[in-house]
Motif scaffolding. Structure first.
Motif, mmCIF file in Angstrom:
data_model
loop_
_atom_site.group_PDB
_atom_site.id
_atom_site.type_symbol
_atom_site.label_atom_id
_atom_site.label_comp_id
_atom_site.label_asym_id
_atom_site.label_seq_id
_atom_site.Cartn_x
_atom_site.Cartn_y
_atom_site.Cartn_z
ATOM 1 N N LYS A 68 0.831 -1.203 0.000
ATOM 2 C CA LYS A 68 0.000 0.000 0.000
ATOM 3 C C LYS A 68 0.866 1.253 0.000
ATOM 4 C CE LYS A 68 -4.365 -1.491 2.108
ATOM 5 N NZ LYS A 68 -5.308 -1.285 3.241
ATOM 6 N N PHE A 69 1.953 1.218 0.794
ATOM 7 C CA PHE A 69 2.826 2.390 0.835
ATOM 8 C C PHE A 69 3.491 2.624 -0.518
ATOM 9 C CE2 PHE A 69 7.126 4.122 1.216
ATOM 10 C CZ PHE A 69 6.814 5.396 1.675
ATOM 11 N N ILE A 70 3.980 1.567 -1.146
ATOM 12 C CA ILE A 70 4.642 1.711 -2.452
ATOM 13 C C ILE A 70 3.675 2.287 -3.475
ATOM 14 C CG2 ILE A 70 5.647 0.428 -4.373
ATOM 15 C CD1 ILE A 70 6.841 -1.490 -2.257
ATOM 16 N N ALA A 71 2.435 1.786 -3.478
ATOM 17 C CA ALA A 71 1.444 2.296 -4.422
ATOM 18 C C ALA A 71 1.146 3.768 -4.154
ATOM 19 C CB ALA A 71 0.158 1.470 -4.334
ATOM 20 N N TRP A 72 0.995 4.118 -2.873
ATOM 21 C CA TRP A 72 0.731 5.515 -2.504
ATOM 22 C C TRP A 72 1.897 6.408 -2.900
ATOM 23 C CZ3 TRP A 72 3.419 8.745 0.904
ATOM 24 C CH2 TRP A 72 2.790 9.943 1.231
ATOM 25 N N ARG A 73 3.111 5.958 -2.629
ATOM 26 C CA ARG A 73 4.288 6.769 -2.909
ATOM 27 C C ARG A 73 4.477 6.972 -4.412
ATOM 28 N NH1 ARG A 73 6.870 11.007 -1.970
ATOM 29 N NH2 ARG A 73 9.132 10.942 -2.171
ATOM 30 N N LEU A 74 4.303 5.919 -5.192
ATOM 31 C CA LEU A 74 4.471 6.028 -6.640
ATOM 32 C C LEU A 74 3.434 6.973 -7.241
ATOM 33 C CD1 LEU A 74 5.312 2.344 -7.650
ATOM 34 C CD2 LEU A 74 6.865 4.305 -7.608
ATOM 35 N N GLN A 75 2.202 6.864 -6.775
ATOM 36 C CA GLN A 75 1.170 7.767 -7.290
ATOM 37 C C GLN A 75 1.430 9.215 -6.882
ATOM 38 O OE1 GLN A 75 -2.861 5.104 -7.970
ATOM 39 N NE2 GLN A 75 -2.923 6.764 -6.497
ATOM 40 N N MET A 79 2.029 12.278 -9.614
ATOM 41 C CA MET A 79 1.174 13.464 -9.678
ATOM 42 C C MET A 79 1.885 14.728 -9.193
ATOM 43 S SD MET A 79 -1.464 12.079 -10.963
ATOM 44 C CE MET A 79 -2.644 13.430 -10.862
ATOM 45 N N SER A 80 3.169 14.635 -8.946
ATOM 46 C CA SER A 80 3.921 15.777 -8.432
ATOM 47 C C SER A 80 3.946 16.936 -9.432
ATOM 48 C CB SER A 80 5.368 15.356 -8.132
ATOM 49 O OG SER A 80 6.190 16.485 -7.928
ATOM 50 N N PRO A 81 3.683 18.175 -8.964
ATOM 51 C CA PRO A 81 3.757 19.339 -9.856
ATOM 52 C C PRO A 81 5.126 19.501 -10.504
ATOM 53 C CG PRO A 81 2.695 19.922 -7.787
ATOM 54 C CD PRO A 81 3.259 18.542 -7.606
ATOM 55 N N GLY A 82 6.176 19.065 -9.798
ATOM 56 C CA GLY A 82 7.528 19.176 -10.357
ATOM 57 C C GLY A 82 7.698 18.370 -11.627
ATOM 58 N N LEU A 83 7.107 17.181 -11.672
ATOM 59 C CA LEU A 83 7.195 16.353 -12.877
ATOM 60 C C LEU A 83 6.436 16.976 -14.041
ATOM 61 C CD1 LEU A 83 6.954 12.632 -11.677
ATOM 62 C CD2 LEU A 83 8.939 13.869 -12.549
ATOM 63 N N ARG A 84 5.357 17.675 -13.715
ATOM 64 C CA ARG A 84 4.584 18.314 -14.777
ATOM 65 C C ARG A 84 5.396 19.392 -15.488
ATOM 66 N NH1 ARG A 84 -0.002 20.146 -11.264
ATOM 67 N NH2 ARG A 84 -0.284 18.288 -9.999
ATOM 68 N N ARG A 85 6.374 19.949 -14.766
ATOM 69 C CA ARG A 85 7.201 21.011 -15.361
ATOM 70 C C ARG A 85 8.509 20.485 -15.946
ATOM 71 N NH1 ARG A 85 5.354 23.512 -10.446
ATOM 72 N NH2 ARG A 85 7.312 22.960 -9.416
ATOM 73 N N ARG A 104 -6.372 5.450 -9.522
ATOM 74 C CA ARG A 104 -5.727 6.222 -8.456
ATOM 75 C C ARG A 104 -6.648 6.339 -7.239
ATOM 76 N NH1 ARG A 104 -4.579 9.686 -12.792
ATOM 77 N NH2 ARG A 104 -5.932 11.334 -11.941
ATOM 78 N N GLU A 105 -7.930 6.516 -7.500
ATOM 79 C CA GLU A 105 -8.875 6.695 -6.408
ATOM 80 C C GLU A 105 -8.894 5.490 -5.474
ATOM 81 O OE1 GLU A 105 -13.509 8.124 -5.699
ATOM 82 O OE2 GLU A 105 -12.875 7.368 -7.652
ATOM 83 N N ARG A 106 -8.729 4.297 -6.019
ATOM 84 C CA ARG A 106 -8.709 3.102 -5.184
ATOM 85 C C ARG A 106 -7.532 3.129 -4.205
ATOM 86 N NH1 ARG A 106 -10.501 0.493 -10.015
ATOM 87 N NH2 ARG A 106 -8.369 -0.155 -10.563
ATOM 88 N N VAL A 107 -6.369 3.548 -4.711
ATOM 89 C CA VAL A 107 -5.184 3.643 -3.844
ATOM 90 C C VAL A 107 -5.387 4.716 -2.782
ATOM 91 C CG1 VAL A 107 -2.724 4.221 -3.772
ATOM 92 C CG2 VAL A 107 -3.616 2.765 -5.602
ATOM 93 N N TRP A 108 -5.885 5.886 -3.209
ATOM 94 C CA TRP A 108 -6.097 6.978 -2.249
ATOM 95 C C TRP A 108 -7.071 6.544 -1.146
ATOM 96 C CZ3 TRP A 108 -2.055 9.041 -3.607
ATOM 97 C CH2 TRP A 108 -1.788 9.690 -4.797
#
Length: 422
Positions: A68-75, A79-85, A104-108
């Protein structure tokens, strides 16, 4: 009553720790979940909170099952704003499309359910607390929305507390900010039942996006009298030693996101270094300081009376060491103003208008001549009688104390109301 605090970095730890302290002192209990770098567990304020009775502190990676932690961390990273830039955004965007909102909603929801049940199962009511979450926050806004939504279904209150203040009195302060209109970055505040700000100046950021009853002005927990007295006893020993310098100066820098005129900052640094008997320490911002060009400037290495503060030197150490502080619009110097230590608002070194200079014009540096004159005056006459006391008192009243200097009980009362509404 029980509260669940989510803490993520230096700033929100700095500003929310006073509220947690007062919450526990008032007879309540809380869990603290660290959602930033695991390194923050060594922060002296986290150690202080961990030692309190009825406080349980843990990092999220130690609370979630490994998968669960790995899935949360990867997501969260995806979704990080830094990656978008970044230049790899096309690949990131494709990955987001594959891992669509339903997946994503399932993980959240899974992580939110795990954390909330751990803290509140068997408790009637309660409140969850985040810091100011914005659309640009590294913590994924989708996940925060899931946590808040699930908290409400469980009858829990949801509150957003300050992680800073408003060192600028104007709005257009960052690179690529060109339109003078409400910044949608702050619209995420409407997620919460209540969003708290220390003063009306901070409230202007959020007010266009929030209902009046959801936005609360309570004063500054970080700079109130009660917490400053407590903090003085908690701070770790300073690594700085008193030297024989006649005048000790500290310069606080802002993150590289803000428009700073770095060429002139270098010039001012060299100017100050020419004064015999002056010692200057430059403090990069706690986040992103490594990106500031000044800290890499080779000419500074030749100045024997100028140094760059290490990461383990806290701002409070520097302010205790300094006789005078030069500020490029940071809220950390509000503490120095409370103790009447001279703060020079170097407004001509950045694109903003500082709150300090707006309230106390006597603090403003408007050109290089002003820097020279101030250094000369301090060396010749000392640092007493710097402020116009009427100006300083207005600043303290409107920016820090609010209704009265008894700030922390107001925060506890708000959390109690939200915790008991279920």
């Amino acid at each position: 009553m029980k509260a669940l605090f989510f803490l993520r970095h230096y700033n929100d730890i700095d500003h929310i720790t006073p509220v947690i302290f007062k919450w526990i002192e008032s007879g309540h209990v809380c869990d603290i979940v660290l959602i930033g770098s695991p390194k923050i567990r060594s922060d002296f304020r986290i150690k202080f909170l961990s030692a309190l009775v009825n406080v349980h502190v843990a990092h999220i990676r130690n609370l979630l099952p490994p998968l669960k932690f790995i899935a949360w961390r990867l997501q969260t990273l995806l979704m990080s704003p830094g990656l978008r830039r970044s230049f790899i955004y096309p690949l990131v965007n494709r990955a987001i499309q594959i891992n669509n909102s339903n997946k994503r909603e399932r993980v959240w929801k899974n992580t939110a359910n795990h954390l909330l049940k751990r803290s509140f199962e068997g408790h009637e009511g309660g409140v969850i607390i985040f810091d100011w979450i914005t659309r640009n926050s590294p913590v994924c806004i989708e996940w925060v929305e899931s946590v808040v939504f699930m908290a409400r279904t469980m009858g829990l209150g949801t509150v957003s507390l300050p992680h800073g203040d408003s060192p600028h009195i104007n709005q257009l302060i960052r690179r690529h900010e060109w339109k003078l209109k409400p910044d949608t970055m702050y619209s995420a505040g409407q997620i919460f039942d209540k969003l708290v700000v220390p003063n009306e100046l901070c409230a202007t950021r959020f007010r266009p996006f929030m209902k009046d009853q959801s936005l609360i002005v309570l004063g500054s927990p970080r700079y109130c009298n009660e917490w400053l007295a407590k903090l003085a006893k908690l701070s770790p020993p300073s690594p700085l030693t008193r030297s024989d310098s006649q005048l000790k100066v500290v310069m606080f820098l802002r993150k590289s996101d803000f428009t700073t005129f770095w060429e002139e900052v270098v010039e001012v640094t060299h100017l100050i270094a020419t004064f015999p008997g002056v010692e200057l320490i430059i403090k990069p911002h706690t986040r992103g300081g490594w990106r500031q060009p000044l800290t890499k400037h080779t000419s500074l290495k030749c100045l024997t009376n100028v140094s760059i503060a290490d990461d383990d030197v806290h701002s409070i150490h520097l302010m205790n060491w300094a006789d005078v502080i030069i500020d490029l619009a940071t809220s950390v110097v509000f503490e120095a103003i409370k103790s009447r230590k001279p703060v020079l608002a170097a407004d001509y070194l950045h694109a903003g208008r500082s709150t300090i200079a707006a309230f106390m014009p006597e603090t403003e540096l408007r050109c290089r001549d002003d820097v020279y004159k101030r250094m000369d005056e301090f060396l010749a006459s000392g640092c007493d009688s710097f402020y116009v006391e009427e100006h300083r008192q207005r600043f303290l009243r409107e920016m820090i104390d609010g209704l009265d200097p008894d700030v922390l009980p107001r925060y506890v009362a708000l959390l109690e109301t939200q915790a008991g509404k279920g």
